[in-house]
Structures are given as C-alpha cells and as structure tokens.
Scaffold this active site. Structure first.
Site, PDB file in Angstrom:
ATOM      1  CB  CYS A  14      -2.252   0.112  -8.598  1.00  0.00           C
ATOM      2  SG  CYS A  14      -2.547   1.791  -7.982  1.00  0.00           S
ATOM      3  CG  ASN A  68      -6.119  -8.253  -1.490  1.00  0.00           C
ATOM      4  OD1 ASN A  68      -5.951  -7.379  -2.317  1.00  0.00           O
ATOM      5  ND2 ASN A  68      -6.245  -7.971  -0.205  1.00  0.00           N
ATOM      6  CD  GLN A  80       2.695  -4.285  -5.861  1.00  0.00           C
ATOM      7  OE1 GLN A  80       2.359  -3.128  -5.704  1.00  0.00           O
ATOM      8  NE2 GLN A  80       1.857  -5.306  -5.747  1.00  0.00           N
ATOM      9  CG  ASP A 105     -14.609  -6.997   0.916  1.00  0.00           C
ATOM     10  OD1 ASP A 105     -13.982  -5.929   0.793  1.00  0.00           O
ATOM     11  OD2 ASP A 105     -15.671  -7.238   0.301  1.00  0.00           O
ATOM     12  CG  HIS A 124      -8.582  -6.559  -4.743  1.00  0.00           C
ATOM     13  ND1 HIS A 124      -8.290  -6.101  -3.476  1.00  0.00           N
ATOM     14  CD2 HIS A 124      -9.794  -6.063  -5.051  1.00  0.00           C
ATOM     15  CE1 HIS A 124      -9.302  -5.356  -3.049  1.00  0.00           C
ATOM     16  NE2 HIS A 124     -10.223  -5.319  -3.987  1.00  0.00           N
ATOM     17  CG  MET A 158      -1.994  -1.084   1.210  1.00  0.00           C
ATOM     18  SD  MET A 158      -3.039  -1.041   2.692  1.00  0.00           S
ATOM     19  CE  MET A 158      -1.898  -1.736   3.921  1.00  0.00           C
ATOM     20  N   GLY A 184      -4.985  -5.777   3.357  1.00  0.00           N
ATOM     21  CA  GLY A 184      -4.482  -4.442   3.107  1.00  0.00           C
ATOM     22  C   GLY A 184      -5.066  -3.427   4.055  1.00  0.00           C
ATOM     23  CE  LYS A 229      -2.874  -7.137  -3.784  1.00  0.00           C
ATOM     24  NZ  LYS A 229      -3.773  -6.062  -4.240  1.00  0.00           N
TER      25      LYS A 229
END
Length: 338
Positions: A101, A203, A71, A205, A170, A18, A227, A140
């Site tokens: 992202c 990834n 990353q 919730d 995600h 993040m 995250g 990711k």
C-alpha cells in the site's frame, strides 16, 4: 495453480484488496462474474488486536464468495502474528500480508510499502505470521520504494524462504503511487528465477482481455490480480475469462446491462449499510463507471450529489433512455488502472 492446499484453475483471475471497495458486497458481485480468488479490504493488525468493531466487520466472509483471503497490514511482528490468529478464526482460505500500500499515512509510518525500506523487519513479520497460523500465508508488495531501489528480484527468494505460499507483485514502486506505466519485466524476472517455486501473481494495468492474454504469455505469471479496473466494472472478470478460455471477445455490454450492473452495486451497498452509508459507499463506482460518455458531466454531478436511492434510480433510468443508442464498449477499460 495451487496456494498451499487451495487449488485454482489454470490462469486464475484475482480481485485485489482495495480499501472501501472490496467488502463482501462487492466481492459477491465480482464472484458472479467469475473471479477465482478475492481479498478483503486492508485490515489493521493493531485495530484487530484492540478489538475495534469496525475493523472486525471487515472479516465478514459469505459462503458464496469463497475462496477469500484476509489481508493484514501493520509493522509490529507480535501484533501481526496475533491479528493473523484472530483472522484465521474467521475461516478465510488464506492470510495475506500488505507490503504494497503506497498511501502516505500508512507507508511513511513503516507499514504497507514502507516495509520496502526495512527488509529485515519485513522478513521478521512474514516469518512470525507464517509460524502463527495453519492457513497459507501470502504477500503482496511492489517493485521497491523508488526508481533507485527496485529490489523485488532480490527479496523474492528470502520471502519465499519464510514459508509463504504465493507472492503478488504490483509493477510500480511506492513513489509512483498509481502513476506511469506498470513495469512487468521485473515481475517476469522473479517468475523465471529457477529457484522460485511458489506462484507469482502479477498486478498492474491489466484492464482488457487482450492485455491479460499478452501478460500471461509474455511474463509467464501464474495468476493476474486486478484492482481499480474493476471499480464500476466487475464484468471485467467475465470478459477476460471468456477471452482466455476461447480467444474470442464477448460482445460489448449494452447500456441497459451496464446500468443494471451499477444499480446492483448500489442496491447491495444500501441493503447492507442503509441508505445514506450505502450511497456514500457506492459513489466511487458511480464516479468512474460512465466515464467516456459525451455531455455527461452534469448528470454525473447530479448523481454524485444525490442522497436517496430513488433519485439515483431515476437518474440511472434516464441514462438508459438518453444513451439508448450508445454501445458502452468504450467504457470497457475506461476506469483508472491499478
């Protein structure tokens, strides 16, 4: 679970990368709470190749944090390959590629989740980075660009074929940003594809021990990445780890413990960045950590406007006194979710 030669425990918990959050200060704190693998902030491949000092500082890894992945993001295969070689020299445990992202200034320029609109380029970049380094390379990404292009099940195998050692997904599209509910069904579909043999990391919730247990059992993922629920609440990793191992929830954190945890976040940042920058850096945590307290708005505003550590420390001491009878169990899970 293994990522290349990196061996992690069964059902590991990962700290998601993040921006402006997962620097080595926050990572070291999360490590104390039992996270198994962490990632740096997003590192621009172009800036790294140009030898930008601010970007190079993101490569700092402390020994007590390990294992850590760096990353990278960008859209040029040659630049990303060169950036991966530079990052490898910083001696992380792995290199991760950011194809997820959703931020406009990144995605609309073709990087991050923008890669979901150019799969041939995504695969070319991934292969170039895999060939450039000896470390394990992971990816990711998201389900797809939007509701009509949820392509993760189709691209997982081609990504695996490039030689990556793990895939983190995600459960939202780029167009969702962080709204709506993460859809883990497609994550489970990828995991249950018999031709997939690399670890699949879920990834989105996961903001409670019970949900982590449910998602491991229901979707069969190899690991869970967390995250934004960790912002202002690094203890989430300890809570989830204890529940996964014992089936028993930890007692709710006391207000004193909660305040001291946030004080540690603040002081770590100030020790590293200096007072002004450290306070600015900590405001993201201060803004969400006491969400749910009644009649707290004025205190929150005062805390976020404070410009000295002494003043914030005084406010934190006041919170301990004013909310002494409050058990902040309601604060667990109160953060925005990633």
């Amino acid at each position: 679970m293994k990522i290349g030669e990196l061996e992690l425990r069964k059902e590991p918990l990962l700290l998601a990368p993040m921006e402006d959050v997962t620097d080595h200060m926050f990572r070291s704190l999360c490590k104390q709470y039992g996270v198994d693998l962490m990632y740096t902030e997003f590192v621009s491949s172009d800036a790294l190749v140009r030898d930008v000092e601010k970007t190079k500082r993101k490569l700092t890894i402390l020994e007590e944090e390990r294992p850590v992945g760096i990353q990278l993001y960008g859209k040029d295969p040659d630049a990303l390959a060169e950036a991966a070689r530079i990052a490898e020299a910083a001696n992380p445990e792995l290199i991760d590629l950011n194809f997820g992202c959703p931020v406009k200034k990144i995605a609309t320029k073709g990087a991050g989740s923008g890669m979901l609109r150019d799969i041939p380029l995504m695969l070319k970049i991934t292969k170039a980075v895999v060939n450039a380094v000896k470390l394990p390379v992971t990816v990711k990404t998201r389900l797809g660009w939007d509701h009509d292009s949820k392509i993760i099940a189709e691209i997982a195998e081609p990504l695996q074929d490039t030689g990556i050692k793990a895939l983190a997904i995600h459960g939202r599209t780029r167009s969702q940003l962080y709204t709506g509910e993460a859809d883990w069904t497609l994550i489970g579909e990828v995991k249950n594809n018999p031709r997939i043999h690399i670890p699949i990391i879920g990834n989105g919730d996961v903001d409670s021990p019970e949900k982590a247990r449910l998602y491991f059992d229901r979707y069969g993922v190899d690991a869970i990445m967390i995250g934004r629920p960790s912002i202002g609440r690094p203890r989430i990793f300890k809570e989830i780890r204890h529940y996964l191992d014992t089936g028993v929830l930890l007692p709710p954190i006391t207000m004193d413990e909660h305040v001291e945890m946030i004080r540690e976040v603040l002081h770590k940042a100030v020790d590293h960045l200096g007072e002004r920058r450290g306070i600015l850096h900590s405001r993201r945590h201060l803004a969400v950590t006491f969400k749910g307290l009644q009649n707290f708005r004025s205190t929150k505003i005062q805390m976020l406007r404070s410009e000295s550590v002494a003043e914030i420390d005084e406010i934190l001491n006041g919170i301990k006194t004013d909310y002494a009878g409050f058990t902040p169990g309601d604060l667990q899970g109160s953060s925005d979710v990633q």
